[in-house]
Design a protein around this motif. Structure first.
Motif, PDB file in Angstrom:
ATOM      1  N   THR A  73       0.855  -1.189   0.000  1.00  0.00           N
ATOM      2  CA  THR A  73       0.000   0.000   0.000  1.00  0.00           C
ATOM      3  C   THR A  73       0.886   1.231   0.000  1.00  0.00           C
ATOM      4  OG1 THR A  73      -1.690  -1.159   1.289  1.00  0.00           O
ATOM      5  CG2 THR A  73      -1.804   1.259   1.227  1.00  0.00           C
ATOM      6  N   PRO A  74       0.827   2.061  -1.053  1.00  0.00           N
ATOM      7  CA  PRO A  74       1.659   3.269  -1.092  1.00  0.00           C
ATOM      8  C   PRO A  74       0.932   4.456  -0.453  1.00  0.00           C
ATOM      9  CG  PRO A  74       0.577   2.978  -3.203  1.00  0.00           C
ATOM     10  CD  PRO A  74       0.101   1.843  -2.314  1.00  0.00           C
ATOM     11  N   LEU A  75       1.651   5.204   0.356  1.00  0.00           N
ATOM     12  CA  LEU A  75       1.127   6.435   0.924  1.00  0.00           C
ATOM     13  C   LEU A  75       2.163   7.536   0.730  1.00  0.00           C
ATOM     14  CD1 LEU A  75      -0.389   5.221   4.330  1.00  0.00           C
ATOM     15  CD2 LEU A  75      -1.607   5.675   2.194  1.00  0.00           C
ATOM     16  N   ARG A  76       1.672   8.743   0.464  1.00  0.00           N
ATOM     17  CA  ARG A  76       2.576   9.876   0.244  1.00  0.00           C
ATOM     18  C   ARG A  76       2.364  10.906   1.347  1.00  0.00           C
ATOM     19  NH1 ARG A  76       2.849  12.492  -5.664  1.00  0.00           N
ATOM     20  NH2 ARG A  76       3.686  10.400  -6.044  1.00  0.00           N
ATOM     21  N   ALA A  77       3.461  11.401   1.916  1.00  0.00           N
ATOM     22  CA  ALA A  77       3.379  12.432   2.953  1.00  0.00           C
ATOM     23  C   ALA A  77       4.684  13.201   2.999  1.00  0.00           C
ATOM     24  CB  ALA A  77       3.094  11.813   4.323  1.00  0.00           C
ATOM     25  N   ASP A  78       4.563  14.510   3.151  1.00  0.00           N
ATOM     26  CA  ASP A  78       5.710  15.397   3.313  1.00  0.00           C
ATOM     27  C   ASP A  78       5.937  15.585   4.811  1.00  0.00           C
ATOM     28  OD1 ASP A  78       7.597  17.390   3.440  1.00  0.00           O
ATOM     29  OD2 ASP A  78       6.461  18.841   2.246  1.00  0.00           O
ATOM     30  N   PHE A  79       7.022  15.039   5.334  1.00  0.00           N
ATOM     31  CA  PHE A  79       7.262  15.073   6.780  1.00  0.00           C
ATOM     32  C   PHE A  79       7.643  16.466   7.281  1.00  0.00           C
ATOM     33  CE2 PHE A  79       8.123  10.332   7.870  1.00  0.00           C
ATOM     34  CZ  PHE A  79       6.856  10.028   7.411  1.00  0.00           C
ATOM     35  N   ALA A  80       7.911  17.385   6.370  1.00  0.00           N
ATOM     36  CA  ALA A  80       8.152  18.771   6.778  1.00  0.00           C
ATOM     37  C   ALA A  80       6.843  19.531   6.971  1.00  0.00           C
ATOM     38  CB  ALA A  80       9.015  19.480   5.740  1.00  0.00           C
ATOM     39  N   ASP A  81       5.739  18.925   6.587  1.00  0.00           N
ATOM     40  CA  ASP A  81       4.408  19.518   6.697  1.00  0.00           C
ATOM     41  C   ASP A  81       3.711  18.883   7.897  1.00  0.00           C
ATOM     42  OD1 ASP A  81       1.669  20.072   6.498  1.00  0.00           O
ATOM     43  OD2 ASP A  81       1.682  20.049   4.308  1.00  0.00           O
ATOM     44  N   ASP A  83       0.768  19.245   9.198  1.00  0.00           N
ATOM     45  CA  ASP A  83      -0.592  18.778   8.940  1.00  0.00           C
ATOM     46  C   ASP A  83      -0.576  17.446   8.191  1.00  0.00           C
ATOM     47  OD1 ASP A  83      -1.677  20.989  10.190  1.00  0.00           O
ATOM     48  OD2 ASP A  83      -1.913  22.131   8.321  1.00  0.00           O
ATOM     49  N   ALA A  84       0.354  17.293   7.258  1.00  0.00           N
ATOM     50  CA  ALA A  84       0.460  16.041   6.508  1.00  0.00           C
ATOM     51  C   ALA A  84       0.865  14.890   7.419  1.00  0.00           C
ATOM     52  CB  ALA A  84       1.466  16.196   5.368  1.00  0.00           C
ATOM     53  N   VAL A  85       1.756  15.163   8.349  1.00  0.00           N
ATOM     54  CA  VAL A  85       2.178  14.128   9.306  1.00  0.00           C
ATOM     55  C   VAL A  85       1.010  13.730  10.200  1.00  0.00           C
ATOM     56  CG1 VAL A  85       3.691  13.623  11.270  1.00  0.00           C
ATOM     57  CG2 VAL A  85       4.602  14.795   9.249  1.00  0.00           C
ATOM     58  N   ALA A  86       0.243  14.709  10.656  1.00  0.00           N
ATOM     59  CA  ALA A  86      -0.923  14.418  11.500  1.00  0.00           C
ATOM     60  C   ALA A  86      -1.939  13.563  10.748  1.00  0.00           C
ATOM     61  CB  ALA A  86      -1.563  15.711  11.983  1.00  0.00           C
ATOM     62  N   VAL A 123      14.972  19.859   9.443  1.00  0.00           N
ATOM     63  CA  VAL A 123      15.617  18.597   9.814  1.00  0.00           C
ATOM     64  C   VAL A 123      14.985  18.028  11.083  1.00  0.00           C
ATOM     65  CG1 VAL A 123      17.774  17.565  10.641  1.00  0.00           C
ATOM     66  CG2 VAL A 123      17.798  19.078   8.653  1.00  0.00           C
ATOM     67  N   MET A 124      14.729  18.876  12.055  1.00  0.00           N
ATOM     68  CA  MET A 124      14.111  18.411  13.292  1.00  0.00           C
ATOM     69  C   MET A 124      12.686  17.922  13.045  1.00  0.00           C
ATOM     70  SD  MET A 124      16.404  18.607  15.668  1.00  0.00           S
ATOM     71  CE  MET A 124      15.572  18.606  17.249  1.00  0.00           C
ATOM     72  N   ASP A 125      11.936  18.615  12.194  1.00  0.00           N
ATOM     73  CA  ASP A 125      10.570  18.195  11.893  1.00  0.00           C
ATOM     74  C   ASP A 125      10.547  16.821  11.214  1.00  0.00           C
ATOM     75  OD1 ASP A 125       9.135  20.231  13.020  1.00  0.00           O
ATOM     76  OD2 ASP A 125       8.731  21.293  11.155  1.00  0.00           O
ATOM     77  N   ILE A 126      11.404  16.650  10.222  1.00  0.00           N
ATOM     78  CA  ILE A 126      11.388  15.412   9.441  1.00  0.00           C
ATOM     79  C   ILE A 126      11.980  14.254  10.241  1.00  0.00           C
ATOM     80  CG2 ILE A 126      12.358  14.261   7.408  1.00  0.00           C
ATOM     81  CD1 ILE A 126      12.119  16.967   5.946  1.00  0.00           C
ATOM     82  N   ASN A 127      13.121  14.468  10.862  1.00  0.00           N
ATOM     83  CA  ASN A 127      13.828  13.365  11.524  1.00  0.00           C
ATOM     84  C   ASN A 127      13.268  13.028  12.899  1.00  0.00           C
ATOM     85  OD1 ASN A 127      15.442  13.545   9.296  1.00  0.00           O
ATOM     86  ND2 ASN A 127      17.300  14.111  10.392  1.00  0.00           N
ATOM     87  N   LEU A 128      12.839  14.034  13.637  1.00  0.00           N
ATOM     88  CA  LEU A 128      12.430  13.810  15.024  1.00  0.00           C
ATOM     89  C   LEU A 128      10.927  13.928  15.229  1.00  0.00           C
ATOM     90  CD1 LEU A 128      13.049  13.362  18.018  1.00  0.00           C
ATOM     91  CD2 LEU A 128      13.443  15.843  18.210  1.00  0.00           C
ATOM     92  N   ARG A 129      10.363  15.079  14.836  1.00  0.00           N
ATOM     93  CA  ARG A 129       8.957  15.294  15.168  1.00  0.00           C
ATOM     94  C   ARG A 129       8.046  14.272  14.486  1.00  0.00           C
ATOM     95  NH1 ARG A 129       4.181  17.775  14.235  1.00  0.00           N
ATOM     96  NH2 ARG A 129       3.255  18.873  16.017  1.00  0.00           N
ATOM     97  N   ALA A 130       8.321  13.947  13.229  1.00  0.00           N
ATOM     98  CA  ALA A 130       7.497  12.949  12.537  1.00  0.00           C
ATOM     99  C   ALA A 130       7.630  11.590  13.213  1.00  0.00           C
ATOM    100  CB  ALA A 130       7.897  12.858  11.066  1.00  0.00           C
ATOM    101  N   THR A 131       8.828  11.241  13.627  1.00  0.00           N
ATOM    102  CA  THR A 131       9.041   9.984  14.355  1.00  0.00           C
ATOM    103  C   THR A 131       8.233   9.967  15.645  1.00  0.00           C
ATOM    104  OG1 THR A 131      11.240   9.602  13.429  1.00  0.00           O
ATOM    105  CG2 THR A 131      10.788   8.610  15.568  1.00  0.00           C
ATOM    106  N   TRP A 132       8.221  11.091  16.354  1.00  0.00           N
ATOM    107  CA  TRP A 132       7.467  11.199  17.601  1.00  0.00           C
ATOM    108  C   TRP A 132       5.964  11.061  17.367  1.00  0.00           C
ATOM    109  CZ3 TRP A 132       5.887  10.914  22.230  1.00  0.00           C
ATOM    110  CH2 TRP A 132       4.925  11.793  22.773  1.00  0.00           C
ATOM    111  N   VAL A 133       5.435  11.811  16.402  1.00  0.00           N
ATOM    112  CA  VAL A 133       3.985  11.812  16.177  1.00  0.00           C
ATOM    113  C   VAL A 133       3.509  10.438  15.714  1.00  0.00           C
ATOM    114  CG1 VAL A 133       2.132  12.774  14.753  1.00  0.00           C
ATOM    115  CG2 VAL A 133       3.867  14.291  15.736  1.00  0.00           C
TER     116      VAL A 133
END
Length: 263
Positions: A73-81, A83-86, A123-133
């Motif tokens: 199943t493919p999903l697309r998301a921009d981890f710098a966004d 709202d997209a991560v949520a 970098v923090m949003d993509i590498n850390l915050r997305a991992t956390w959420v």
């Protein structure tokens, strides 16, 4: 003696089987993530592959997973966004995810005095915050079911400082800390949280570095194993952490670096 050997062999195979499980791999479109998705599929897991550029149709990762006889199943998301991560987290939380591999990441290379707030933040949003959420939202559903495996992608720079990558080092150090914090809370409730810390890996992202003969040889000389890692080297460690063989492994940041950190 023969019966004992058969029993042990069968047991070991079962320990590493992921039959009937659903694995999510972020950053799955290429490189290490592609190898992770392929390896988990070959072990029996269906795969949800996430990437900012994930094709909805044919792709290398889809082909690899489907050739292993599993669904993709493919999903697309921009981890710098954010709202997209949520939105992605809500989507995944609605699925019965057994294995979450937080592998999506980025890096910005500039000396600290020139490293902008914007670069640091992305970098923090993509590498850390997305991992956390993603870990929080998917982890909540795992806790409700009483089982699950979360594997984060840390780095050698979770242990070292690096040069000209202050945002990346800060994010990967935080990923290691988050891994341990979640493991402390969730280990007793059936959810294992661990991380892999890749060394120098031969991927498209390191092509320029490997093309510099002197720099590449200097790196190899520093690695006791005497070679760059392959993406499958990292994927093998992820398979272990995702399997029942790692049921008593919690809060580990596992270096897969050919001995770099031991040097």
């Amino acid at each position: 003696m023969s019966n004992t050997g058969t029993f042990v062999s069968t047991t070991l195979v079962d320990l590493f089987s992921l039959d009937g499980e659903l694995a999510v791999v972020t950053g799955a479109n290429q490189g290490i993530g592609l190898a992770m998705a392929t390896t988990l599929a070959r072990a029996g897991a269906d795969v949800v592959g996430v990437s900012n550029s994930m094709p909805t149709g044919p792709s290398e990762v889809r082909s690899a997973v489907e050739e292993a006889g599993r669904t993709f199943t493919p999903l697309r998301a921009d981890f710098a966004d954010r709202d997209a991560v949520a939105a992605l987290a809500a989507d995944l939380a609605a699925r019965e995810v057994d294995i979450l591999v937080n592998n999506g990441g980025t890096i910005r290379r500039t000396p600290a005095t020139l490293h902008s707030d914007a670069d640091f933040d992305v970098v923090m949003d993509i590498n850390l915050r997305a991992t956390w959420v993603l870990s929080r939202e998917v982890g909540r559903t795992m806790l409700e079911r009483g089982h699950g495996k979360i594997i984060n992608t840390a780095s050698m720079l979770s242990f070292q400082g690096g040069i000209n990558v202050p945002g990346y080092t800060a994010s990967k150090s935080a990923v290691a800390g988050l891994t341990k914090a979640l493991a402390n809370e969730w280990a007793g409730r059936g959810v294992n949280v661990n991380a892999v810390a890749p060394g120098y890996v031969a991927t498209a992202n390191t092509a320029d570095l490997r093309a510099d003969a002197d720099r590449s040889q200097g790196i190899i000389d520093r690695i006791p194993a005497g070679r760059w890692a392959l993406p499958t080297d990292i994927a093998g460690a992820v398979l272990f952490l995702a399997s029942r063989a790692a049921d008593y492994v919690n809060g580990v940041v596992l270096p897969v670096d050919g001995g770099w950190l031991a040097r």
